[in-house]
Design a protein around this motif. Structure first.
Motif, mmCIF file in Angstrom:
data_model
loop_
_atom_site.group_PDB
_atom_site.id
_atom_site.type_symbol
_atom_site.label_atom_id
_atom_site.label_comp_id
_atom_site.label_asym_id
_atom_site.label_seq_id
_atom_site.Cartn_x
_atom_site.Cartn_y
_atom_site.Cartn_z
ATOM 1 N N THR A 1 -0.643 18.860 2.264
ATOM 2 C CA THR A 1 -0.248 20.080 1.523
ATOM 3 C C THR A 1 -1.281 21.024 1.320
ATOM 4 O O THR A 1 -1.010 22.253 1.348
ATOM 5 N N GLU A 2 -2.484 20.418 1.093
ATOM 6 C CA GLU A 2 -3.410 21.657 0.996
ATOM 7 C C GLU A 2 -4.495 21.439 2.352
ATOM 8 O O GLU A 2 -5.093 22.377 2.728
ATOM 9 N N ALA A 3 -5.099 20.495 2.542
ATOM 10 C CA ALA A 3 -6.297 20.374 3.338
ATOM 11 C C ALA A 3 -5.656 20.000 4.844
ATOM 12 O O ALA A 3 -4.485 20.367 5.211
ATOM 13 N N LYS A 4 -6.894 19.859 5.793
ATOM 14 C CA LYS A 4 -6.433 19.976 7.191
ATOM 15 C C LYS A 4 -5.833 18.801 7.755
ATOM 16 O O LYS A 4 -4.980 18.598 8.460
ATOM 17 N N TYR A 5 -6.452 17.571 7.267
ATOM 18 C CA TYR A 5 -5.875 16.410 7.404
ATOM 19 C C TYR A 5 -5.615 15.436 6.403
ATOM 20 O O TYR A 5 -6.180 15.745 4.925
ATOM 21 N N LYS A 6 -4.718 14.667 6.472
ATOM 22 C CA LYS A 6 -4.172 13.719 5.192
ATOM 23 C C LYS A 6 -5.183 12.504 5.516
ATOM 24 O O LYS A 6 -4.910 11.822 6.717
ATOM 25 N N VAL A 7 -6.058 12.002 4.772
ATOM 26 C CA VAL A 7 -6.714 10.698 5.053
ATOM 27 C C VAL A 7 -6.482 9.768 4.089
ATOM 28 O O VAL A 7 -6.200 10.035 2.901
ATOM 29 N N TYR A 8 -6.344 8.726 4.801
ATOM 30 C CA TYR A 8 -6.049 7.312 3.969
ATOM 31 C C TYR A 8 -7.045 6.570 3.877
ATOM 32 O O TYR A 8 -7.663 5.915 5.060
ATOM 33 N N ILE A 9 -7.762 6.120 2.601
ATOM 34 C CA ILE A 9 -8.864 5.135 2.871
ATOM 35 C C ILE A 9 -8.289 3.896 2.203
ATOM 36 O O ILE A 9 -7.871 3.805 1.051
ATOM 37 N N ILE A 10 -8.199 2.939 2.948
ATOM 38 C CA ILE A 10 -7.671 1.687 2.487
ATOM 39 C C ILE A 10 -9.155 0.661 2.386
ATOM 40 O O ILE A 10 -9.560 0.219 3.341
ATOM 41 N N ASP A 11 -9.278 0.352 1.129
ATOM 42 C CA ASP A 11 -10.506 -0.421 0.593
ATOM 43 C C ASP A 11 -10.230 -1.927 0.732
ATOM 44 O O ASP A 11 -9.001 -2.417 0.529
ATOM 45 N N GLU A 12 -10.959 -2.707 1.074
ATOM 46 C CA GLU A 12 -10.976 -4.321 1.182
ATOM 47 C C GLU A 12 -9.756 -4.541 1.934
ATOM 48 O O GLU A 12 -8.813 -5.372 1.846
ATOM 49 N N VAL A 13 -9.739 -4.087 3.294
ATOM 50 C CA VAL A 13 -8.540 -4.119 3.927
ATOM 51 C C VAL A 13 -8.211 -5.447 4.577
ATOM 52 O O VAL A 13 -6.953 -5.810 4.810
ATOM 53 N N HIS A 14 -9.167 -6.442 4.641
ATOM 54 C CA HIS A 14 -9.104 -7.848 5.069
ATOM 55 C C HIS A 14 -7.920 -8.480 3.892
ATOM 56 O O HIS A 14 -7.593 -9.670 4.246
ATOM 57 N N MET A 15 -7.875 -7.908 2.855
ATOM 58 C CA MET A 15 -6.893 -8.497 1.804
ATOM 59 C C MET A 15 -5.399 -8.396 1.917
ATOM 60 O O MET A 15 -4.739 -9.278 1.666
ATOM 61 N N LEU A 16 -5.381 -7.556 3.184
ATOM 62 C CA LEU A 16 -3.917 -7.293 3.511
ATOM 63 C C LEU A 16 -3.177 -8.795 4.016
ATOM 64 O O LEU A 16 -3.851 -9.537 4.558
ATOM 65 N N SER A 17 -1.832 -8.863 3.950
ATOM 66 C CA SER A 17 -1.158 -9.893 4.338
ATOM 67 C C SER A 17 -0.980 -9.867 5.929
ATOM 68 O O SER A 17 -1.157 -8.772 6.327
ATOM 69 N N THR A 18 -0.523 -10.992 6.649
ATOM 70 C CA THR A 18 -0.191 -10.870 8.061
ATOM 71 C C THR A 18 0.874 -9.854 8.192
ATOM 72 O O THR A 18 0.886 -9.087 9.192
ATOM 73 N N GLY A 19 2.004 -9.768 7.353
ATOM 74 C CA GLY A 19 2.982 -9.000 7.483
ATOM 75 C C GLY A 19 2.481 -7.711 7.275
ATOM 76 O O GLY A 19 3.095 -6.612 7.988
ATOM 77 N N ALA A 20 1.857 -7.370 6.493
ATOM 78 C CA ALA A 20 1.374 -6.057 6.028
ATOM 79 C C ALA A 20 0.346 -5.444 7.277
ATOM 80 O O ALA A 20 0.618 -4.173 7.639
ATOM 81 N N PHE A 21 -0.380 -6.335 7.866
ATOM 82 C CA PHE A 21 -1.029 -5.855 9.163
ATOM 83 C C PHE A 21 -0.223 -5.506 10.319
ATOM 84 O O PHE A 21 -0.380 -4.626 10.927
ATOM 85 N N ASN A 22 0.856 -6.365 10.554
ATOM 86 C CA ASN A 22 1.687 -6.120 11.535
ATOM 87 C C ASN A 22 2.592 -4.841 11.358
ATOM 88 O O ASN A 22 2.815 -3.954 12.544
ATOM 89 N N ALA A 23 3.032 -4.590 9.968
ATOM 90 C CA ALA A 23 3.520 -3.447 9.781
ATOM 91 C C ALA A 23 2.647 -2.103 10.030
ATOM 92 O O ALA A 23 3.266 -1.127 10.146
ATOM 93 N N LEU A 24 1.098 -2.200 9.792
ATOM 94 C CA LEU A 24 0.486 -1.199 10.090
ATOM 95 C C LEU A 24 -0.108 -0.865 11.361
ATOM 96 O O LEU A 24 -0.532 0.146 11.961
ATOM 97 N N LEU A 25 0.255 -1.982 12.356
ATOM 98 C CA LEU A 25 -0.146 -1.806 13.923
ATOM 99 C C LEU A 25 0.317 -0.465 14.585
ATOM 100 O O LEU A 25 -0.557 0.284 15.000
ATOM 101 N N LYS A 26 1.635 -0.360 14.503
ATOM 102 C CA LYS A 26 1.920 1.051 15.375
ATOM 103 C C LYS A 26 1.430 2.088 14.783
ATOM 104 O O LYS A 26 1.156 3.143 15.407
ATOM 105 N N THR A 27 1.465 2.243 13.510
ATOM 106 C CA THR A 27 1.318 3.610 12.802
ATOM 107 C C THR A 27 -0.337 3.909 12.996
ATOM 108 O O THR A 27 -0.668 4.755 13.294
#
Length: 574
Positions: free
Chosen positions: A116-142
Motif C-alpha cells: 500500500t505504501e512501500a516498495k516491497y511487502k516484507v514478511y518476517i516469520i520469526d522462529e520459523v522452525h516451529m511451523l508444522s509439516t503441513g505449514a511448510f508444504n503450504a509455504l514452499l511454492k509461494t
C-alpha cells in the motif's frame, strides 16, 4: 512514558549499530546498494544475536525513501512507520503461535496484493522452525516464486529443524555468538551514555553469563542496575548471575588439587550459602580446567585469547597436573553438567563431583615422576638393543675383511652376558604342563590384553613382547621374544608381583606365573612329552609282560592331544 528494558531501548536501528555481525550486515548492505534484492532470506543463529533486528533494518532499508550507503535514513515516513510498528507492508509473524496450515494459506492468498505504501511487502516469520509439516508444504511454492513486490525473511534458532526444501529456496545467513569483548564494549557504551558507574570485572561476569547473546547481556545488566541502585558492582553481578568470583573458585580448586577433600567441600558449602548456581559454578570450573590445559601447552596463547583469566594461585598446578588428569577432570565435570538437567539437587551433584576429582588425584600419581621412570626403563631397553646391533655390525665388518670361510672354520662369536641363555625352571614348567588344558590357555589369552593395560607404560612395553603359551588352574607359562627382556622381567620383582595380582584378579584364582624364553619353549615342551612317554613305557613294562600286541592308544598320546590339540600331534611308528 513507561519504563522500557535496555534491550528494547538500545535495539539497533541501522546495520552499523548491529554488534558482532559485520559479515552479515556488510553483505546485506551491498545487496541493497547493487539492487540485488532476493525474494527470500533465512537468518539462523543463537538467540539474542540480532536476527530479528537485522530483518527489520533490512525491511526499512529496501523501502527507505532516502537511503544512505545501503542504510535506512530513519527520518522518512517509511522508516518512522516501521520503527513505530504501524507500516502495514512490513508484517511480523510469530511462527510459534501461528504454525498451522491455515495461517500460511492466508499469507499465500495475500501476497498477490501489492504493498500500500512501500516498495516491497516484507514478511518476517520469526522462529520459523516451529511451523508444522503441513505449514511448510503450504509455504514452499509461494517461497520459491513469490510476486516481485514480496520479500520473505525467515528467522530461526534451530536451523536443523527447517526442511532442506525451505533452506534451498532462500539465501542463508549464519549469525554468530557475540564475543565477550564486543558485549562488554556495548555495555560500556550504554553505561557511559547513561552516566552510570560500573566495575570492569562485573561487566566481564555479565558477558560470560550472556553466552554470546546481546539481548541476554542487556537483560542481566538491567537486573544488576535494579539490584544495585544504579551502580554495576562485581558483587551484584555475581549475585544476579549466580557465578562465583575468581578468588572463590581458585580457593576451591586449590583445595581439590591439594587433595584436601574437607576444605573443598567447605568451599562448596560456602558457595551455596551465598546463593551460587550449580550450573554456572560447573561451567566456570570447566573454563578454568581448559585454561590450565592451555597454560601447560601455550601460556602465550592464554594471554592473547579473551578467555576468563587464570588466577595466579592456580598457575603452579599447571606444572604439577598431567594432561590426562585434566582431560578426566573435564570429562567428570561435563558428565555432572549433563546430569543436572534432569535433577533439582545441584548441590549433591557438585559434592559428588568434588569427591571424584579428589579421588582421581589420589589414585593417579602426579605425572612427572611416573613418566620419567617409564622413559628411563624404555631407554634401558633401547640401549640394550643398540648394543646388540653394534656387535652384529662388528661381526659383519670382520667377515667382509677376512672373507667368507667354510662353516667349519668360522669361529663362533662368544655370547655376551645378556646373550647367555637364561636358566629354566623345568620343574615348574613340567608341573604346569602336567595339568594344562586348552580351555585354561584360551581363558588366559582372552584377558591378557586387559591385564597388560593395568600395568605402567614401562612395564607394559616390556610385556608386549611376551605371550601365554600354556596354562593350568595353578599356573601359566609366559614366553618372551627376547632373552634380555626375559632377564629384565626375572629381575623385576615388582613386575612379577603386579602380573600375579592382575592375573588373579581377572581369573579369580591364585595362579603363579612362570617365565621362559620363546626359543626355548618348543624344546622344553618336547622334552616333557618324551619324559612322559618314557615313564608310561616303564609303567606298562612293570605292569604287564611284553607281548606282540600293540596298545590301541597310549596314554601319553591322549595326554598330549589334551594339551596341544589333535591337529598338532602327529603319531609315527618306530
Amino acid at each position: 512514558m513507561a519504563y522500557q528494558a535496555l534491550y528494547r531501548v538500545w535495539r539497533p536501528q541501522t546495520f552499523g549499530e548491529v554488534v558482532g555481525q559485520k559479515i552479515v550486515t556488510q553483505t546485506l548492505k551491498n545487496s541493497i546498494l547493487t539492487d540485488q534484492i532476493s525474494h527470500a532470506y533465512l537468518f539462523a543463529g543463537p538467540r539474542g544475536t540480532g536476527k530479528t533486528s537485522c530483518a527489520k533494518i533490512f525491511a526499512k532499508a529496501i523501502n527507505c525513501l532516502t537511503p544512505v550507503d545501503g542504510e535506512p535514513c530513519n527520518h522518512c515516513d517509511i522508516c518512522r512507520a516501521v520503527n513505530e510498528n504501524r507500516l502495514t507492508d512490513v508484517i511480523e509473524i510469530d511462527a510459534a503461535s501461528n504454525n498451522g496450515v491455515d495461517e500460511i494459506r492466508d499469507i499465500r492468498d495475500k501476497v498477490k496484493y501489492p504493498p500500500t505504501e512501500a516498495k516491497y511487502k516484507v514478511y518476517i516469520i520469526d522462529e520459523v522452525h516451529m511451523l508444522s509439516t503441513g505449514a511448510f508444504n503450504a509455504l514452499l511454492k509461494t517461497l520459491e516464486e513469490p510476486p516481485a513486490h514480496v520479500v520473505f525473511i525467515l528467522a530461526t534458532t534451530e536451523i536443523q529443524k527447517v526442511p532442506a526444501t525451505i533452506i534451498s529456496r532462500t539465501q542463508r545467513f549464519n549469525f554468530r555468538r557475540i564475543t565477550p569483548a564486543d558485549l562488554t564494549e556495548q555495555m560500556v557504551k550504554i553505561l557511559d551514555q547513561k552516566q552510570i558507574s560500573y566495575d570492569e570485572p562485573a561487566l566481564q561476569v555479565i558477558s560470560r553469563a550472556a553466552d554470546g547473546g546481546m539481548r541476554d547481556a542487556l537483560s542481566i545488566l538491567d537486573q544488576v542496575l535494579s539490584f544495585g541502585q544504579d551502580h554495576v558492582s562485581l558483587e551484584n553481578a555475581l549475585e544476579v548471575t549466580g557465578d562465583a568470583s575468581d578468588r572463590q573458585l581458585a580457593a576451591y580448586l586449590s583445595a581439590v588439587f591439594q587433595q584436601d577433600l574437607d576444605q573443598a567441600l567447605q568451599q562448596i558449602t560456602q558457595l551455596f550459602a551465598n546463593g551460587r548456581a550449580t550450573t554456572r559454578l560447573i561451567e566456570s570450573i570447566i573454563e578454568l580446567f581448559r585454561n590450565l590445559l592451555l597454560q601447560q601447552n601455550s601460556p602465550e596463547l592464554v594471554a592473547s585469547l579473551n578467555y576468563r583469566p587464570l588466577p595466579e594461585s592456580l598457575k603452579p598446578f599447571a606444572a604439577q597436573l598431567s594432561t590426562a588428569q585434566l582431560y578426566q577432570m573435564i570429562g567428570f565435570a561435563n558428565e555432572t553438567l549433563q546430569q543436572l538437567r534432569n535433577s533439582t539437587h545441584g548441590d549433591l551433584f557438585l559434592e559428588v563431583l568434588t569427591v571424584r576429582l579428589v579421588n582421581l588425584l589420589r589414585e593417579t600419581p602426579a605425572s612427572a615422576v611416573a613418566d620419567e621412570q617409564a622413559v628411563a626403563v624404555d631407554q634401558t631397553l633401547v640401549n640394550q638393543l643398540q648394543t646388540e646391533v653394534q656387535q652384529l655390525q662388528e661381526q659383519v665388518k670382520q667377515l667382509k675383511q677376512t672373507g667368507i670361510q667354510s662353516p667349519a672354520t668360522v669361529a663362533k662369536p662368544k655370547k655376551t652376558s645378556h646373550q647367555a641363555a637364561p636358566k629354566v625352571n623345568r620343574q615348574a614348567i613340567y608341573q604346569v604342563l602336567a595339568a594344562a588344558t586348552k580351555e585354561d590357555l584360551s581363558a588366559v589369552r582372552e584377558v591378557w590384553p586387559d591385564l597388560l593395560d593395568k600395568l605402567s607404560p614401562a612395564k607394559r612395553a616390556m610385556m608386549n613382547v611376551s605371550e601365554p603359551v600354556a596354562a593350568s588352574p595353578a599356573a601359566i607359562v609366559v614366553a618372551f621374544e627376547y632373552a634380555f627382556t626375559l632377564k629384565t622381567a626375572n629381575e623385576d620383582q615388582t613386575l612379577q608381583t603386579d602380573l600375579k595380582q592382575e592375573l588373579n584378579h581377572f581369573m579369580n584364582n591364585d595362579a603363579n606365573i612362570v617365565l621362559v624364553e620363546k626359543d626355548q619353549w618348543p624344546a622344553l615342551r618336547q622334552d616333557y612329552i618324551q619324559d612322559l612317554h618314557k615313564k608310561k613305557q616303564q609303567q606298562l613294562g612293570e605292569a604287564t609282560p611284553t607281548t606282540a600286541t600293540e596298545p590301541e592308544q597310549p596314554a601319553v598320546i591322549s595326554q598330549a592331544e589334551q594339551l596341544f590339540g589333535k591337529t598338532i600331534i602327529k603319531v609315527e611308528k618306530d
